[in-house]
Design a protein around this motif. Structure first.
Motif, PDB file in Angstrom:
ATOM      1  N   GLU A   1      -6.792   1.816   0.453  1.00  0.00           N
ATOM      2  CA  GLU A   1      -6.387   0.734  -0.033  1.00  0.00           C
ATOM      3  C   GLU A   1      -7.050  -0.904   0.207  1.00  0.00           C
ATOM      4  O   GLU A   1      -7.054  -1.422  -0.328  1.00  0.00           O
ATOM      5  CB  GLU A   1      -4.840   0.584  -0.974  1.00  0.00           C
ATOM      6  CG  GLU A   1      -5.135   2.098  -1.677  1.00  0.00           C
ATOM      7  CD  GLU A   1      -3.088   2.261  -1.886  1.00  0.00           C
ATOM      8  OE1 GLU A   1      -2.526   3.255  -2.262  1.00  0.00           O
ATOM      9  OE2 GLU A   1      -2.321   0.705  -1.887  1.00  0.00           O
ATOM     10  N   LEU A   2      -6.816  -0.826   1.000  1.00  0.00           N
ATOM     11  CA  LEU A   2      -7.208  -2.084   2.721  1.00  0.00           C
ATOM     12  C   LEU A   2      -8.623  -2.082   1.899  1.00  0.00           C
ATOM     13  O   LEU A   2      -8.442  -3.704   2.044  1.00  0.00           O
ATOM     14  CB  LEU A   2      -6.317  -2.072   4.274  1.00  0.00           C
ATOM     15  CG  LEU A   2      -5.089  -2.016   3.848  1.00  0.00           C
ATOM     16  CD1 LEU A   2      -4.970  -2.146   5.947  1.00  0.00           C
ATOM     17  CD2 LEU A   2      -4.617  -3.132   3.589  1.00  0.00           C
TER      18      LEU A   2
ATOM     19  N   TYR B   1      -0.219   4.865   9.979  1.00  0.00           N
ATOM     20  CA  TYR B   1      -1.213   5.149   8.598  1.00  0.00           C
ATOM     21  C   TYR B   1      -2.364   4.471   8.834  1.00  0.00           C
ATOM     22  O   TYR B   1      -2.698   4.255   7.866  1.00  0.00           O
ATOM     23  CB  TYR B   1      -0.428   3.548   7.804  1.00  0.00           C
ATOM     24  CG  TYR B   1       1.560   4.699   7.564  1.00  0.00           C
ATOM     25  CD1 TYR B   1       1.448   5.817   7.744  1.00  0.00           C
ATOM     26  CD2 TYR B   1       2.366   4.027   7.453  1.00  0.00           C
ATOM     27  CE1 TYR B   1       3.333   6.653   6.850  1.00  0.00           C
ATOM     28  CE2 TYR B   1       3.998   4.091   7.286  1.00  0.00           C
ATOM     29  CZ  TYR B   1       3.992   6.201   7.621  1.00  0.00           C
ATOM     30  OH  TYR B   1       5.176   7.106   7.088  1.00  0.00           O
ATOM     31  N   LEU B   2      -2.746   3.528  10.135  1.00  0.00           N
ATOM     32  CA  LEU B   2      -4.003   2.674   9.839  1.00  0.00           C
ATOM     33  C   LEU B   2      -4.420   3.038  11.391  1.00  0.00           C
ATOM     34  O   LEU B   2      -4.575   2.624  12.556  1.00  0.00           O
ATOM     35  CB  LEU B   2      -3.701   1.445  10.021  1.00  0.00           C
ATOM     36  CG  LEU B   2      -5.073   0.841   9.679  1.00  0.00           C
ATOM     37  CD1 LEU B   2      -6.170   0.947   8.625  1.00  0.00           C
ATOM     38  CD2 LEU B   2      -4.870  -1.178   9.930  1.00  0.00           C
TER      39      LEU B   2
ATOM     40  N   THR C   1       0.724  -1.454   0.064  1.00  0.00           N
ATOM     41  CA  THR C   1       0.734   0.061   0.100  1.00  0.00           C
ATOM     42  C   THR C   1       1.051   0.957  -0.369  1.00  0.00           C
ATOM     43  O   THR C   1       2.265   1.132   0.097  1.00  0.00           O
ATOM     44  CB  THR C   1      -0.756  -0.034   1.351  1.00  0.00           C
ATOM     45  OG1 THR C   1      -0.145  -0.013   2.034  1.00  0.00           O
ATOM     46  CG2 THR C   1      -1.937  -1.972   1.933  1.00  0.00           C
TER      47      THR C   1
ATOM     48  N   PRO D   1       1.566   4.466   1.489  1.00  0.00           N
ATOM     49  CA  PRO D   1       1.413   4.444   3.846  1.00  0.00           C
ATOM     50  C   PRO D   1      -0.077   5.679   3.497  1.00  0.00           C
ATOM     51  O   PRO D   1      -0.838   6.061   4.106  1.00  0.00           O
ATOM     52  CB  PRO D   1       2.697   5.351   4.350  1.00  0.00           C
ATOM     53  CG  PRO D   1       3.372   4.550   2.679  1.00  0.00           C
ATOM     54  CD  PRO D   1       3.452   4.377   1.745  1.00  0.00           C
TER      55      PRO D   1
ATOM     56  N   PHE E   1       1.397  -4.165   3.578  1.00  0.00           N
ATOM     57  CA  PHE E   1      -0.057  -3.257   4.125  1.00  0.00           C
ATOM     58  C   PHE E   1       0.133  -1.783   5.174  1.00  0.00           C
ATOM     59  O   PHE E   1      -1.134  -1.112   4.511  1.00  0.00           O
ATOM     60  CB  PHE E   1      -1.087  -3.993   4.699  1.00  0.00           C
ATOM     61  CG  PHE E   1      -1.546  -5.590   4.171  1.00  0.00           C
ATOM     62  CD1 PHE E   1      -0.847  -5.939   2.901  1.00  0.00           C
ATOM     63  CD2 PHE E   1      -2.476  -6.090   4.607  1.00  0.00           C
ATOM     64  CE1 PHE E   1      -1.131  -7.120   2.124  1.00  0.00           C
ATOM     65  CE2 PHE E   1      -2.925  -6.982   3.911  1.00  0.00           C
ATOM     66  CZ  PHE E   1      -2.799  -7.481   3.373  1.00  0.00           C
ATOM     67  N   ASN E   2       1.393  -1.548   4.941  1.00  0.00           N
ATOM     68  CA  ASN E   2       1.164  -0.425   5.989  1.00  0.00           C
ATOM     69  C   ASN E   2       0.738  -0.301   7.332  1.00  0.00           C
ATOM     70  O   ASN E   2       0.004   0.747   7.509  1.00  0.00           O
ATOM     71  CB  ASN E   2       1.684   0.990   5.586  1.00  0.00           C
ATOM     72  CG  ASN E   2       2.483   1.811   4.771  1.00  0.00           C
ATOM     73  OD1 ASN E   2       4.002   1.176   4.674  1.00  0.00           O
ATOM     74  ND2 ASN E   2       2.778   1.092   3.424  1.00  0.00           N
ATOM     75  N   ALA E   3       0.301  -1.817   7.469  1.00  0.00           N
ATOM     76  CA  ALA E   3      -1.024  -1.574   8.817  1.00  0.00           C
ATOM     77  C   ALA E   3      -0.633  -1.954  10.340  1.00  0.00           C
ATOM     78  O   ALA E   3      -0.894  -2.383  10.451  1.00  0.00           O
ATOM     79  CB  ALA E   3      -1.350  -3.231   8.652  1.00  0.00           C
TER      80      ALA E   3
ATOM     81  N   TYR F   1       3.692  -3.299   9.978  1.00  0.00           N
ATOM     82  CA  TYR F   1       3.440  -3.389   8.662  1.00  0.00           C
ATOM     83  C   TYR F   1       2.959  -4.834   7.835  1.00  0.00           C
ATOM     84  O   TYR F   1       1.637  -4.285   7.328  1.00  0.00           O
ATOM     85  CB  TYR F   1       5.009  -2.503   7.592  1.00  0.00           C
ATOM     86  CG  TYR F   1       4.632  -0.893   8.752  1.00  0.00           C
ATOM     87  CD1 TYR F   1       3.536  -0.195   9.009  1.00  0.00           C
ATOM     88  CD2 TYR F   1       5.908  -0.707   8.729  1.00  0.00           C
ATOM     89  CE1 TYR F   1       4.220   1.078   9.404  1.00  0.00           C
ATOM     90  CE2 TYR F   1       6.440   0.938   9.117  1.00  0.00           C
ATOM     91  CZ  TYR F   1       5.287   1.710   9.306  1.00  0.00           C
ATOM     92  OH  TYR F   1       5.539   2.543  10.032  1.00  0.00           O
TER      93      TYR F   1
ATOM     94  N   THR G   1      -3.431   4.076   3.297  1.00  0.00           N
ATOM     95  CA  THR G   1      -3.281   2.925   3.239  1.00  0.00           C
ATOM     96  C   THR G   1      -5.462   2.247   3.622  1.00  0.00           C
ATOM     97  O   THR G   1      -5.414   0.752   3.566  1.00  0.00           O
ATOM     98  CB  THR G   1      -2.518   2.472   4.991  1.00  0.00           C
ATOM     99  OG1 THR G   1      -1.410   2.619   4.291  1.00  0.00           O
ATOM    100  CG2 THR G   1      -2.635   0.975   5.204  1.00  0.00           C
TER     101      THR G   1
END
Ligand SMILES: *[C@@H]1O[C@H](CO)[C@@H](O)[C@H](O)[C@H]1NC(C)=O
Length: 322
Positions: A167-168, A199-200, A159, A161, A193-195, A236, A164
């Motif tokens: 995109e997720l 970022y999330l 993704t 950042p 995923f930069n999860a 991430y 995020t």
């Protein structure tokens, strides 16, 4: 006496069962700008090759190899390093919103355990879903006869950042599309995923269908650190599986980051690890079936293990009957 011997033998068999031939490893690695420059550094390549050859399938992200030379070199190194297996790669086009910054998704896989059954590049602009991604997923369907699941689909995503959350969530649409197109539930989504960290945001998670759908299993937990720098601790990189069937075909608790810094004794001070990447790869083991085709998850695969088992039980027998 005899009954305890049998008990011990059963136990030993059980232990061997867990350890033997249990691995079919799927990995995802953000290589942090893998291109010509990295491919020229022999110690970086040595580490990359060691990491990749642990995996039956390895998704590489952030491959920035405009002339295609770095990937070619990587495959040559793999061949030289691991003579027991043969490796091939299937790569996406160069993807990205700007002409000057593009990345490829590359799957490197062992030809003796995996074949590519199909591939599909998710389009840039889908009606009602206008350009959700910077790097649209390059979806690949794999056949892996030795795994309990036999066949599965991998949806990669690195993704952006700043985007995020969006995109997720859009990845969920990709999942639905792929399930329908190939009539399968056996799908895994994986990548950077930069999860994590900033970022999330927690308050946004209820808007992400990839998170809220109860049929999806997030295997890398939120408190897991997938970053190399000791100053950061962010989850991430993730692995998510769709559906009960696939979830059951995963070896429980096997999903984790691979800390190559510790495993290969690289130091951050000498920036050796950071020269390779600022991410750890993440990986998961799929259950394998034994040669008799039983879904045991594992089996005794080599003569050596059998001999070791025989010797062990003989010793045990001696002790018990003394
Ligand atoms: C975030 O997504 C929008 C489109 O939805 C796009 O215009 C923008 O460039 C994206 N941001 C980045 C940093 O890629």
């Amino acid at each position: 006496m005899r009954s305890s011997f049998l008990l011990l033998l059963t136990f030993l068999l059980g232990v061997t069962d867990i350890q033997a031939g249990s691995d079919f490893r799927v990995c995802a690695f953000n290589t942090q700008h893998f291109g010509e420059s990295k491919s020229q550094k022999s110690d970086v390549m040595q580490t990359l090759v060691k990491i990749i050859t642990r995996c039956d399938v390895c998704l590489l992200q952030e491959v920035r190899d405009s002339k295609g030379k770095a990937l070619k070199l990587l495959l040559e190194h793999l061949k030289r390093y691991d003579t027991k297996h043969e490796y091939k790669a299937v790569a996406s086009e160069r993807l990205g919103r700007s002409e000057t910054y593009q990345e490829q998704y590359v799957f490197v896989y062992r030809t003796d355990t995996v074949t590519v059954a199909d591939q599909y590049q998710y389009p840039d602009d889908k009606p009602g879903d206008i350009d959700a991604f910077s790097r649209e997923p390059f979806v690949v369907r794999f056949r892996a006869p030795k795994t309990a699941i036999k066949e599965f689909v991998l949806i990669p995503q690195h993704t952006t950042p700043a985007n995020t959350t969006k995109e997720l969530d859009a990845l969920y649409d990709v999942l639905q599309h792929v399930k329908k197109m190939w009539k399968t539930e056996n799908v895994m989504l994986l990548g950077d995923f930069n999860a994590g960290c900033g970022y999330l945001a927690k308050k946004n998670r209820k808007r992400v269908r990839l998170i809220t759908d109860q049929n999806l299993f997030w295997l890398i937990q939120e408190n897991t650190d997938t970053t190399v720098r000791s100053s950061t601790s962010c989850s991430y990189d993730r692995i998510v599986v769709n559906g009960e069937t696939f979830h059951r075909a995963i070896l429980p608790s096997s999903a984790k980051p691979f800390n190559f810094q510790v495993e290969y004794r690289l130091t951050e001070e000498q920036v050796t690890a950071l020269l390779v990447s600022d991410h750890y790869p993440v990986e998961v083991l799929l259950k394998v079936v034994d040669s008799r085709g039983l879904d045991g998850g594992t089996s005794i695969t080599s003569g050596n293990q059998f001999i070791a088992l025989f010797v062990l039980s003989h010793v045990a027998f001696q002790i018990l009957t003394r």
